[in-house]
Design an enzyme around this catalytic site. Structure first.
Site, PDB file in Angstrom:
ATOM      1  N   TYR A  57      87.995  79.626  55.909  1.00 31.33           N
ATOM      2  CA  TYR A  57      87.465  78.692  56.905  1.00 31.33           C
ATOM      3  C   TYR A  57      87.651  77.281  56.384  1.00 31.33           C
ATOM      4  O   TYR A  57      87.356  76.998  55.215  1.00 31.33           O
ATOM      5  CB  TYR A  57      85.983  78.971  57.146  1.00 31.33           C
ATOM      6  CG  TYR A  57      85.312  77.994  58.104  1.00 31.33           C
ATOM      7  CD1 TYR A  57      85.623  77.996  59.463  1.00 31.33           C
ATOM      8  CD2 TYR A  57      84.372  77.075  57.648  1.00 31.33           C
ATOM      9  CE1 TYR A  57      85.008  77.112  60.342  1.00 31.33           C
ATOM     10  CE2 TYR A  57      83.742  76.186  58.518  1.00 31.33           C
ATOM     11  CZ  TYR A  57      84.071  76.206  59.864  1.00 31.33           C
ATOM     12  OH  TYR A  57      83.455  75.335  60.735  1.00 31.33           O
ATOM     13  N   LYS A 101      80.073  69.056  50.916  1.00 35.32           N
ATOM     14  CA  LYS A 101      78.898  69.753  50.391  1.00 35.32           C
ATOM     15  C   LYS A 101      78.306  69.093  49.136  1.00 35.32           C
ATOM     16  O   LYS A 101      77.633  68.089  49.257  1.00 35.32           O
ATOM     17  CB  LYS A 101      79.218  71.242  50.218  1.00 35.32           C
ATOM     18  CG  LYS A 101      79.582  71.862  51.591  1.00 35.32           C
ATOM     19  CD  LYS A 101      79.649  73.361  51.667  1.00 35.32           C
ATOM     20  CE  LYS A 101      79.775  73.754  53.140  1.00 35.32           C
ATOM     21  NZ  LYS A 101      80.901  74.603  53.461  1.00 35.32           N
ATOM     22  N   ASP A 146      91.210  73.641  49.587  1.00 33.92           N
ATOM     23  CA  ASP A 146      89.965  73.304  50.258  1.00 33.92           C
ATOM     24  C   ASP A 146      88.832  73.678  49.311  1.00 33.92           C
ATOM     25  O   ASP A 146      88.420  74.840  49.232  1.00 33.92           O
ATOM     26  CB  ASP A 146      89.863  74.050  51.587  1.00 33.92           C
ATOM     27  CG  ASP A 146      88.564  73.718  52.319  1.00 33.92           C
ATOM     28  OD1 ASP A 146      87.704  73.038  51.726  1.00 33.92           O
ATOM     29  OD2 ASP A 146      88.422  74.152  53.481  1.00 33.92           O
TER      30      ASP A 146
END
Ligand SMILES: *Cc1c(COP(=O)(O)O)cnc(C)c1O
Length: 443
Positions: free
Chosen positions: A158, A281, A253
């Site tokens: 994702y 994050k 990522d």
């Protein structure tokens, strides 16, 4: 011990949830689906999402006053624990000076310097407001730099919700993707190729066929969004080799893995350097942030220096920069990653023993403080194997743990995160709860 466990299993005490239920009803009247991000709605496990009123350390407190040991950690950012004092102080100090100027601040330079010092492949960085923005922009930059259009991504990884990345592939083979969401035009995914994760041969094949047209391969170096799935030995270096051979960029990522699995991210842990890295994050310490960075020569293609346009009114927000810097600096304390590893290992071993004792078949994947307990026999190495999990059983386990004061991710396909605030007694209480929860599954 066994007698006590058996007795408790027969008496699972449902925690009060009237206030969360009322809050969810009120939210549904005004927010689409009652939430601002789908997984929060508990759709995959059923039941009412707990509305959180506050949090401290490893503990969440919901609207009904229930305490939970938290293994979601805001989906990764809260690696120091909730409301950590140094981060709170840094954010408060920034708040007192005004919180958005639409002009450069030195706080952005400080966080950039720290990240560049820590993450091996980053020479220049650009801050954005979310992980989604980071991957979307990194792709544009890779296309602008290479003059090519095709992107390769792995099934089950994702990368946020940009149109080009909301694709599904076809049954474990390299294929052009089709939209995985309504509202995404086929044209938006027509330049996205999908390959199975951890499959060197399919990656080789896709480059053999399309190599000269591929701008970039984008991958989670440790997958975290199909549950935790580590890269097989040699997989990342194989991807590095393919990209080099065909003049494509390798994009990691690391929105989840950056500062999570190692101070240098997954690239620091595995010793494979991408051309571009996406972050988010942890680098915002729980405030909205994202970033992408890489080789100076590539980053020079970004506006205002170069022709690739990307901008953001609130990008590099002073509060997010201050909280992010305080978080990242705290991760430089001696022994931090050793402690995360020790606590996570203790938890993983305890959960495995509890499942074995109850006779429940599970397989665990773990890299440092990110882990998943898959309800199946494994091994889980990609999306096809992850998808064989018994998600109904996970949902029952999730609720049995929630009833015992442990807040796990409300989906089989999301990783657990351990923070530095998880103390021995909380890990032990979690294992004790799991003994009962696993036993309850077969009772
Ligand atoms: C969370 C996540 C994203 C998306 O980040 P948002 O801030 O939610 O947009 C992208 N990639 C990975 C690997 C993630 O874990």
């Amino acid at each position: 011990m066994i007698v006590r466990t058996a007795m408790k299993v027969q008496q699972p005490k449902p925690p009060a949830s009237q206030k969360s239920e009322a809050a969810f009803e009120a939210a549904k009247a005004v927010l689409a689906g009652g939430v601002n991000s789908p997984v929060r709605a508990f759709g995959a496990v059923g039941g009412t999402p707990r509305f959180i009123s506050k949090a401290k350390g490893a503990v969440l407190i919901d609207a009904d006053g229930n305490n939970y040991i938290d293994y979601v950690g805001s989906w990764g950012p809260m690696i120091l624990g909730h409301a950590e004092e140094r981060v709170a102080a840094a954010a408060s100090k920034a708040l007192g000076k005004g919180w958005s100027f639409g002009a450069p601040t030195e706080a952005e330079t400080r966080l950039a310097e720290q990240i560049i010092a820590d993450i091996p492949s980053i020479e220049r960085i650009r801050f954005v407001n979310s992980g989604t923005e980071a991957t979307m922009s990194a792709i544009r930059l890779a296309r602008g730099f290479t003059g090519r259009d095709l992107i390769v991504k792995c099934e089950g990884c994702y990368h946020g919700h940009a149109d080009a990345l909301l694709v599904k592939g076809g049954s474990g083979l390299a294929t052009f993707g089709t939209p995985s969401s309504a509202g995404v035009p086929a044209a938006a995914t027509s330049n996205t190729l999908v390959v199975p994760y951890n499959d060197k041969d399919e990656a080789t094949r896709v480059f053999a066929e399309h190599g000269g047209k591929i701008a970039a391969l984008l991958v989670e170096p440790v997958a975290g969004n199909m549950g935790c799935v580590p890269p097989l030995e040699g997989y990342l270096s194989h991807l590095r080799g393919l990209c080099d051979q065909h003049g494509a960029l390798l994009i990691f990522d690391e929105v989840m893995t950056g500062y999570r699995v190692h101070i240098g991210g997954a690239q620091g842990l595995y010793g494979v350097c991408p051309d571009l890295t996406c972050l988010g994050k942890i680098i915002g310490g729980g405030f909205p942030v994202g970033a992408y960075g890489g080789r100076a020569e590539i980053m020079a293609k970004l506006s205002p220096e170069g022709p690739v346009y990307q901008a953001g009114t609130l990008s590099g927000n002073p509060l997010a920069m201050a909280a992010g810097l305080a978080t990242v600096q705290a991760l430089h304390d001696a022994g931090v990653y050793e402690k995360l590893e020790a606590q996570s290992q203790k938890l993983a071993e305890g959960l495995a023993a509890a499942a074995a004792k109850a006779g429940v078949t599970v397989v665990q994947n773990r890299v440092g403080s990110m882990m998943t307990v898959f309800f199946q026999q494994g091994p889980v190495v990609n999306w096809t194997t992850a998808a064989q999990s018994d998600t109904d059983r996970y949902a029952r386990f999730f609720h049995a743990m929630l009833a015992r004061g442990v807040y796990l991710p409300p989906s089989q396909y999301e990783a657990f995160f351990v923070s530095l605030a998880h103390a021995d007694e909380q890990i032990e209480a979690t294992i004790e709860a799991a003994r009962e929860a696993f036993a309850g599954l077969v009772a």
